[in-house]
Motif scaffolding. Structure first.
Motif, mmCIF file in Angstrom:
data_model
loop_
_atom_site.group_PDB
_atom_site.id
_atom_site.type_symbol
_atom_site.label_atom_id
_atom_site.label_comp_id
_atom_site.label_asym_id
_atom_site.label_seq_id
_atom_site.Cartn_x
_atom_site.Cartn_y
_atom_site.Cartn_z
ATOM 1 N N VAL A 1 27.300 55.212 20.967
ATOM 2 C CA VAL A 1 28.294 54.528 20.133
ATOM 3 C C VAL A 1 27.604 53.673 19.067
ATOM 4 O O VAL A 1 26.512 53.166 19.279
ATOM 5 N N SER A 2 28.266 53.540 17.922
ATOM 6 C CA SER A 2 27.656 52.879 16.767
ATOM 7 C C SER A 2 27.922 51.385 16.698
ATOM 8 O O SER A 2 27.090 50.631 16.214
ATOM 9 N N HIS A 3 29.083 50.965 17.141
ATOM 10 C CA HIS A 3 29.519 49.590 16.891
ATOM 11 C C HIS A 3 29.284 48.689 18.097
ATOM 12 O O HIS A 3 29.449 49.108 19.241
ATOM 13 N N ASP A 4 28.932 47.448 17.817
ATOM 14 C CA ASP A 4 28.648 46.477 18.885
ATOM 15 C C ASP A 4 29.844 46.273 19.799
ATOM 16 O O ASP A 4 29.677 46.120 21.012
ATOM 17 N N ILE A 5 31.060 46.260 19.239
ATOM 18 C CA ILE A 5 32.242 46.061 20.088
ATOM 19 C C ILE A 5 32.368 47.200 21.092
ATOM 20 O O ILE A 5 32.761 46.986 22.235
ATOM 21 N N GLU A 6 32.025 48.413 20.696
ATOM 22 C CA GLU A 6 32.106 49.539 21.621
ATOM 23 C C GLU A 6 31.053 49.424 22.714
ATOM 24 O O GLU A 6 31.313 49.763 23.867
ATOM 25 N N LYS A 7 29.872 48.953 22.377
ATOM 26 C CA LYS A 7 28.832 48.713 23.391
ATOM 27 C C LYS A 7 29.321 47.656 24.384
ATOM 28 O O LYS A 7 29.163 47.800 25.597
ATOM 29 N N TYR A 8 29.949 46.587 23.850
ATOM 30 C CA TYR A 8 30.494 45.540 24.705
ATOM 31 C C TYR A 8 31.597 46.086 25.612
ATOM 32 O O TYR A 8 31.648 45.787 26.808
ATOM 33 N N LEU A 9 32.490 46.917 25.052
ATOM 34 C CA LEU A 9 33.575 47.497 25.846
ATOM 35 C C LEU A 9 33.047 48.373 26.968
ATOM 36 O O LEU A 9 33.599 48.392 28.069
ATOM 37 N N LEU A 10 31.970 49.111 26.704
ATOM 38 C CA LEU A 10 31.365 49.932 27.755
ATOM 39 C C LEU A 10 30.820 49.070 28.884
ATOM 40 O O LEU A 10 30.990 49.392 30.063
ATOM 41 N N LYS A 11 30.187 47.962 28.542
ATOM 42 C CA LYS A 11 29.679 47.038 29.575
ATOM 43 C C LYS A 11 30.835 46.423 30.352
ATOM 44 O O LYS A 11 30.779 46.283 31.578
ATOM 45 N N GLU A 12 31.902 46.072 29.620
ATOM 46 C CA GLU A 12 33.086 45.507 30.275
ATOM 47 C C GLU A 12 33.722 46.539 31.215
ATOM 48 O O GLU A 12 34.118 46.219 32.341
ATOM 49 N N ALA A 13 33.815 47.785 30.763
ATOM 50 C CA ALA A 13 34.401 48.860 31.582
ATOM 51 C C ALA A 13 33.546 49.113 32.821
ATOM 52 O O ALA A 13 34.076 49.341 33.921
ATOM 53 N N LYS A 14 32.242 49.071 32.673
ATOM 54 C CA LYS A 14 31.338 49.281 33.813
ATOM 55 C C LYS A 14 31.546 48.177 34.852
ATOM 56 O O LYS A 14 31.554 48.445 36.062
ATOM 57 N N SER A 15 31.773 46.966 34.384
ATOM 58 C CA SER A 15 32.032 45.841 35.287
ATOM 59 C C SER A 15 33.373 46.017 36.003
ATOM 60 O O SER A 15 33.482 45.760 37.204
ATOM 61 N N VAL A 16 34.388 46.478 35.278
ATOM 62 C CA VAL A 16 35.702 46.736 35.901
ATOM 63 C C VAL A 16 35.558 47.820 36.968
ATOM 64 O O VAL A 16 36.083 47.689 38.063
ATOM 65 N N LEU A 17 34.829 48.864 36.628
ATOM 66 C CA LEU A 17 34.630 49.977 37.574
ATOM 67 C C LEU A 17 33.932 49.511 38.843
ATOM 68 O O LEU A 17 34.289 49.951 39.954
ATOM 69 N N ALA A 18 32.982 48.601 38.717
ATOM 70 C CA ALA A 18 32.250 48.085 39.875
ATOM 71 C C ALA A 18 33.157 47.268 40.801
ATOM 72 O O ALA A 18 32.868 47.135 41.993
ATOM 73 N N ASN A 19 34.244 46.730 40.237
ATOM 74 C CA ASN A 19 35.147 45.880 41.019
ATOM 75 C C ASN A 19 36.424 46.584 41.467
ATOM 76 O O ASN A 19 37.342 45.927 41.947
ATOM 77 N N ILE A 20 36.506 47.880 41.298
ATOM 78 C CA ILE A 20 37.710 48.614 41.734
ATOM 79 C C ILE A 20 37.597 48.930 43.213
ATOM 80 O O ILE A 20 36.624 49.347 43.713
#
Length: 188
Positions: A169-188
């Motif tokens: 991904v090109s944009h910093d917000i998308e990199k941040y969203l991926l990290k946020e999604a990975k954290s959500v996935l770890a807590n499911i």
């Protein structure tokens, strides 16, 4: 060496010439000339809302490669049709673009940015509402023929690991969203 020139930009002194270049906060640091900035100051503006899904299956994320003007990897996303619920629109856009019905789990950090359409003399202020979503279906049907008014066509889509997705991904917000999604996935 760069020196500050107020809060709106920087002045570079190159070979005894002073070159004024202003950094537009909406163009990821790309320099925008003084004339262009002044011209855009008088543009009218309108607001638009969009939605997107960070779609996960078996610890992999679905990314779409857009060609044309964008030429980047991103998530399924699109504009919200008037007076519609953003969550339902995220589901609709994902089905429309990749043929997969997502199960929305959690709303992620929204992204706000502006861009300019110089031909129409307008600034468009955009808010993208992102959702973390899962799907048991890994088979996608990428819609390559998008509206001809759009600036991009979809070239390909693929499931990738989170680490590879962050590189693509090109944009910093998308990199941040991926990290946020990975954290959500770890807590499911």
């Amino acid at each position: 060496a760069p020196s500050p020139a107020g809060t709106c930009g920087k002045v570079w002194i190159i070979k005894s010439k002073i070159i004024f270049m202003f950094l537009d906060p909406f163009t990821k640091g790309h320099p925008t000339g003084l004339f262009t900035r002044l011209k855009r100051y008088f543009y009218s503006s309108r607001n638009q809302e969009s939605v997107g899904c960070v779609l996960v299956n078996n610890y992999q994320v679905l990314l779409i490669h857009r060609g044309g003007f964008y030429n980047d990897w991103t998530f399924p996303k699109g504009k919200i049709e008037q007076n519609r619920d953003s969550k339902q629109e995220a589901i609709r856009e994902t089905i429309e673009e990749v043929g997969i019905k997502p199960k929305i789990i959690k709303k992620l950090t929204p992204n706000k940015y502006s861009f300019y359409v110089d031909e129409e003399r307008i600034r468009i202020n955009t808010t993208v509402h992102y959702y973390f979503a899962t799907s048991n279906n890994r088979i996608f049907d990428l819609q390559k023929n998008v509206d001809k008014k759009e600036a991009a066509t979809f070239l390909e889509a693929k499931w990738v690991d989170f680490d590879e997705a962050i590189k693509l991904v090109s944009h910093d917000i998308e990199k941040y969203l991926l990290k946020e999604a990975k954290s959500v996935l770890a807590n499911i």
